[in-house]
Motif scaffolding. Structure first.
Motif, PDB file in Angstrom:
ATOM      1  N   PHE A 182       0.830  -1.204   0.000  1.00 20.88           N
ATOM      2  CA  PHE A 182       0.000   0.000   0.000  1.00 20.88           C
ATOM      3  C   PHE A 182       0.870   1.263   0.000  1.00 20.88           C
ATOM      4  O   PHE A 182       0.639   2.198  -0.785  1.00 20.88           O
ATOM      5  N   LEU A 183       1.884   1.284   0.865  1.00 22.27           N
ATOM      6  CA  LEU A 183       2.759   2.457   0.943  1.00 22.27           C
ATOM      7  C   LEU A 183       3.563   2.641  -0.339  1.00 22.27           C
ATOM      8  O   LEU A 183       3.709   3.763  -0.846  1.00 22.27           O
ATOM      9  N   SER A 184       4.086   1.535  -0.861  1.00 18.88           N
ATOM     10  CA  SER A 184       4.952   1.627  -2.033  1.00 18.88           C
ATOM     11  C   SER A 184       4.188   2.141  -3.248  1.00 18.88           C
ATOM     12  O   SER A 184       4.631   3.080  -3.934  1.00 18.88           O
ATOM     13  N   TYR A 185       3.029   1.541  -3.532  1.00 15.89           N
ATOM     14  CA  TYR A 185       2.241   1.994  -4.680  1.00 15.89           C
ATOM     15  C   TYR A 185       1.623   3.366  -4.421  1.00 15.89           C
ATOM     16  O   TYR A 185       1.523   4.201  -5.334  1.00 15.89           O
ATOM     17  N   GLY A 186       1.216   3.608  -3.179  1.00 15.44           N
ATOM     18  CA  GLY A 186       0.619   4.906  -2.848  1.00 15.44           C
ATOM     19  C   GLY A 186       1.589   6.046  -3.081  1.00 15.44           C
ATOM     20  O   GLY A 186       1.233   7.081  -3.677  1.00 15.44           O
ATOM     21  N   PHE A 187       2.837   5.860  -2.616  1.00 16.39           N
ATOM     22  CA  PHE A 187       3.830   6.913  -2.815  1.00 16.39           C
ATOM     23  C   PHE A 187       4.182   7.068  -4.290  1.00 16.39           C
ATOM     24  O   PHE A 187       4.372   8.191  -4.785  1.00 16.39           O
ATOM     25  N   ALA A 188       4.271   5.945  -5.015  1.00 18.73           N
ATOM     26  CA  ALA A 188       4.613   6.014  -6.438  1.00 18.73           C
ATOM     27  C   ALA A 188       3.560   6.803  -7.212  1.00 18.73           C
ATOM     28  O   ALA A 188       3.889   7.669  -8.041  1.00 18.73           O
ATOM     29  N   PHE A 189       2.283   6.538  -6.947  1.00 16.27           N
ATOM     30  CA  PHE A 189       1.213   7.254  -7.655  1.00 16.27           C
ATOM     31  C   PHE A 189       1.171   8.727  -7.262  1.00 16.27           C
ATOM     32  O   PHE A 189       0.962   9.610  -8.102  1.00 16.27           O
ATOM     33  N   SER A 190       1.365   8.998  -5.974  1.00 16.76           N
ATOM     34  CA  SER A 190       1.205  10.380  -5.500  1.00 16.76           C
ATOM     35  C   SER A 190       2.407  11.257  -5.824  1.00 16.76           C
ATOM     36  O   SER A 190       2.263  12.455  -6.077  1.00 16.76           O
ATOM     37  N   SER A 191       3.601  10.666  -5.826  1.00 14.49           N
ATOM     38  CA  SER A 191       4.808  11.475  -6.036  1.00 14.49           C
ATOM     39  C   SER A 191       5.094  11.736  -7.506  1.00 14.49           C
ATOM     40  O   SER A 191       5.663  12.772  -7.862  1.00 14.49           O
ATOM     41  N   GLY A 192       4.720  10.795  -8.370  1.00  8.57           N
ATOM     42  CA  GLY A 192       5.033  10.937  -9.787  1.00  8.57           C
ATOM     43  C   GLY A 192       6.519  10.828 -10.072  1.00  8.57           C
ATOM     44  O   GLY A 192       6.979  11.203 -11.156  1.00  8.57           O
ATOM     45  N   ASP A 193       7.291  10.295  -9.103  1.00  7.84           N
ATOM     46  CA  ASP A 193       8.743  10.155  -9.260  1.00  7.84           C
ATOM     47  C   ASP A 193       9.033   8.894 -10.077  1.00  7.84           C
ATOM     48  O   ASP A 193       8.964   7.775  -9.564  1.00  7.84           O
ATOM     49  N   ALA A 194       9.368   9.075 -11.365  1.00  2.00           N
ATOM     50  CA  ALA A 194       9.581   7.929 -12.253  1.00  2.00           C
ATOM     51  C   ALA A 194      10.731   7.054 -11.788  1.00  2.00           C
ATOM     52  O   ALA A 194      10.747   5.842 -12.045  1.00  2.00           O
ATOM     53  N   ASP A 195      11.717   7.661 -11.106  1.00  2.00           N
ATOM     54  CA  ASP A 195      12.853   6.873 -10.640  1.00  2.00           C
ATOM     55  C   ASP A 195      12.471   5.930  -9.491  1.00  2.00           C
ATOM     56  O   ASP A 195      13.251   5.042  -9.133  1.00  2.00           O
ATOM     57  N   TYR A 196      11.286   6.145  -8.904  1.00  2.00           N
ATOM     58  CA  TYR A 196      10.845   5.275  -7.806  1.00  2.00           C
ATOM     59  C   TYR A 196       9.927   4.159  -8.299  1.00  2.00           C
ATOM     60  O   TYR A 196       9.713   3.177  -7.607  1.00  2.00           O
ATOM     61  N   TYR A 197       9.413   4.289  -9.524  1.00  2.00           N
ATOM     62  CA  TYR A 197       8.414   3.336 -10.004  1.00  2.00           C
ATOM     63  C   TYR A 197       8.921   1.886  -9.998  1.00  2.00           C
ATOM     64  O   TYR A 197       8.144   0.940  -9.836  1.00  2.00           O
ATOM     65  N   TRP A 198      10.222   1.716 -10.212  1.00  2.00           N
ATOM     66  CA  TRP A 198      10.736   0.347 -10.316  1.00  2.00           C
ATOM     67  C   TRP A 198      10.619  -0.409  -8.991  1.00  2.00           C
ATOM     68  O   TRP A 198      10.523  -1.640  -8.986  1.00  2.00           O
ATOM     69  N   GLN A 199      10.601   0.332  -7.868  1.00  2.00           N
ATOM     70  CA  GLN A 199      10.579  -0.358  -6.574  1.00  2.00           C
ATOM     71  C   GLN A 199       9.269  -1.118  -6.326  1.00  2.00           C
ATOM     72  O   GLN A 199       9.300  -2.314  -6.016  1.00  2.00           O
TER      73      GLN A 199
END
Length: 635
Positions: free
Chosen positions: A76-93
């Motif tokens: 939940f935290l990982s996908y939530g932060f990825a969607f909210s931040s828009g940081d493409a460098d984090y998407y792989w995590q």
């Protein structure tokens, strides 16, 4: 491939698509990148997590794994932060975590399928048809329609349809598919036979039709009870269940606390939300991946399957676990270490007696034995019937507890019993007869004495011999547990058997009525006693022992005198069973310790900033290792 594994395989393969796309962007590989495609990749990765959420929900309903909460929060935290931040460098995590968790689910379910795959339903061995004997007519009926008391004919090469007694015929019977015994057993009239065993085909005299009287049908068949023993439900859960539950709960709470502290620390030090969420997710995954809460139940299931493969029926899981604490193994002699008595041997007329012939002595003994349920008494009665002897009329039957039986014949007291009866009642024996009895003992035979008015008139031998695996079983147990032979037979006979097995500790001439007290005496001195004995004749002693193991499948196998039943007639299973109990307890405990240690180590790595996917990968390998230790119990 089983359906449950297939879902994980498909989800894992599909999850590689979004992972490949966002990883290419992370490493700045040449491709068409668009933020919309990035969001779609995250969405597709989130869809691939459905098997994970399904497994978490299923276990939540059963309350079997509190650690799943950690995985749910991490996703939940990982996908939530990825969607909210828009940081493409984090998407792989989050996509990498998804792929690794799905791979872990695939491996886990594949290993879990190994355990039930070892289960073979013994009920499947039962034939669909049976040949019913109605007078002189034979009728083929459905085996499920058989009733207790009916008589069936089982030809060579056919499977026995129900538990029962042989009433006619002599033939070799194989129980290989049920107990794993490779040696076939000769079945004679009076012997008990097991449904699902096979009357071996062949043209030799040892391969003949058997006529069997049915003694159990339906769900009362032993093969059904053995199948049910896999799912035995005790009031007491498997050992270490409480430790596992406490460890899992403590680990879950501690992991959440450490994740919050680590996230706060990272935010203060780096002022980076990306670092904060990465560390928090890493710590949460560290506490989720080692399956601490599932080790106990899986080990219990694996050991139950292995026990069944050894030909042992478990009525109490607690008794199986108690085997790991046994320090004194007590074997009954007759029928356990030896093959038991199957027929009458030599019949001796005593010196200076009024008995005129062997037949007269046998008929008199059979008349008196009509008042007993003793095994040797039954053999005497069967032998008299086989010879067509007319039994004299006797009255006033009276048991001599643990020694024999008495009755009145023609105004005289007739006693039939063992050597203890001779000693206690003061029966006079000629020196020549003493020598003959001593010779019988040296050959391994038991002896029943017949006296009239305290004068020995004759004695009957019952030949016996050691089982093929008895010596090997004793060798395997030696140096690990104290070993004693317990018997009501004469001291010289039991001593001979002990010498052949290389044992010095034996208890002879212990009356059957005192054997339970003998067990108590040794328990009072600190012994944890495993008694291996007959379910019928030794029921009181079996009930008194710390663990009672009923030896062999017989008519009393359905009784509750023993919590463990060795259906086969192989003493070598005893040391294997004890070793399996110890191995199960040891591996379960070590899996708990290793699982907790690995989780704590990975949490430390997460706190120090190691990437969440790396932690998930190490956790995957660790879970596979811990699960493999349990799966090996079955093999």
């Amino acid at each position: 491939m089983k359906k449950s594994v297939g879902i994980w395989v498909v989800a894992f393969i599909l999850s590689l698509l979004p992972l490949g796309y966002v990883t290419a962007e992370f490493f700045k590989l040449p491709l068409i990148w668009d933020p919309l495609y990035g969001y779609l990749s995250l969405g597709f990765g989130l869809v691939c997590t459905l098997p994970l959420w399904g497994a978490i929900w299923a276990r939540a309903l059963k309350r079997t794994n509190k650690q799943d909460v950690l995985g749910a929060i991490a996703l939940f935290l990982s996908y939530g932060f990825a969607f909210s931040s828009g940081d493409a460098d984090y998407y792989w995590q989050p996509t990498a975590i998804t792929s690794l968790l799905l791979l872990g689910g695939w491996v886990l379910h594949a290993q879990l399928n190994v355990i039930p795959a070892q289960v073979k339903s013994l009920a499947a061995l039962l034939p669909e048809k049976a040949t019913l004997v109605e007078g002189r007519e034979l009728e083929h009926i459905a085996a499920r329609d058989l009733e207790i008391g009916q008589i069936v004919l089982v030809r060579p090469g056919s499977t026995i349809p129900a538990d029962g007694y042989v009433i006619q015929g002599h033939s070799l019977v194989s129980q290989l598919q049920i107990t794993g015994e490779t040696e076939s057993i000769m079945k004679n009239p009076g012997d008990w036979v097991l449904a699902g065993s096979e009357n071996l085909a062949g043209r030799a005299a040892a391969n003949a039709p058997l006529t069997i009287r049915i003694s159990a049908v339906g769900t009362d068949l032993l093969v059904h009870e053995m199948d049910r023993s896999l799912s035995v439900k005790d009031e007491t859960p498997p050992k270490f269940t409480s430790l596992s539950a406490v460890s899992s709960t403590t680990l879950t709470i501690s992991t959440i606390s450490v994740a919050l502290i680590a996230a706060g620390y990272q935010f203060v030090v780096t002022a980076s939300m990306t670092a904060e969420f990465s560390v928090a997710v890493g710590v949460l995954l560290a506490g989720q991946v080692t399956l601490v809460s599932r080790s106990v139940a899986l080990a219990a299931e694996a050991s139950a399957i292995k026990v069944k493969k050894l030909g042992v029926m478990v009525r109490s899981r607690q008794s199986f676990e108690m085997l790991s604490k046994i320090n004194h193994v007590v074997f009954k002699k007759t029928g356990v270490l030896t093959k038991g008595h199957s027929s009458v041997g030599k019949i001796h007329i005593a010196r200076n007696t009024s008995i005129g012939s062997e037949s007269e002595l046998l008929a008199l003994a059979a008349s008196v034995e009509m008042g007993t349920s003793n095994e040797l008494g039954h053999l005497i009665i069967q032998e008299a019937a086989k010879r067509g002897l007319e039994l004299p009329k006797v009255t006033d039957f009276a048991p001599i507890p643990g020694l024999g039986v008495s009755a009145i014949f023609d105004g005289s007291l007739v006693q039939v019993g063992n050597s203890g009866m001779v000693n206690v009642t003061g029966v006079n024996i000629n020196p020549y007869d003493l020598f003959q009895v001593s010779t019988a003992y040296s050959e391994g035979s038991s002896v029943v004495f017949v006296s009239i008015d305290e004068l020995l008139v004759g004695y009957i031998e019952f030949p016996d011999e050691l089982r093929a695996n008895s010596a090997e079983a004793i060798v395997d147990l030696s140096g690990k547990q104290a070993i004693t032979i317990l018997s009501g037979d004469a001291t010289s006979l039991v001593e001979k058997i002990a010498q052949k097995l290389g044992l010095s500790d034996f208890a002879a001439e212990v009356l059957s009525t005192r054997q339970a007290d003998w067990i108590k005496e040794h328990q009072s001195s600190g012994s944890k006693v495993l008694l291996v004995a007959d379910a019928h004749y030794d029921s009181a002693a079996l009930a008194e022992s710390d663990v009672g193991l009923a030896f062999g499948a017989g008519p009393s196998v359905h009784s509750d005198s023993a919590d463990l039943v060795l259906v086969s007639q192989n003493p070598l299973v005893v040391p294997k069973l004890i070793a399996l109990s110890k191995q199960t307890q040891s591996r379960t405990l070590w899996n708990l310790v290793l699982g907790l240690s690995i989780s704590i180590g990975l949490m430390a790595c997460g706190f120090l900033g190691f990437s969440a996917p790396a932690i998930a990968l190490v956790g995957l390998v660790s879970s596979w290792f811990l699960m493999s230790r349990i799966v090996r119990l079955v093999k």
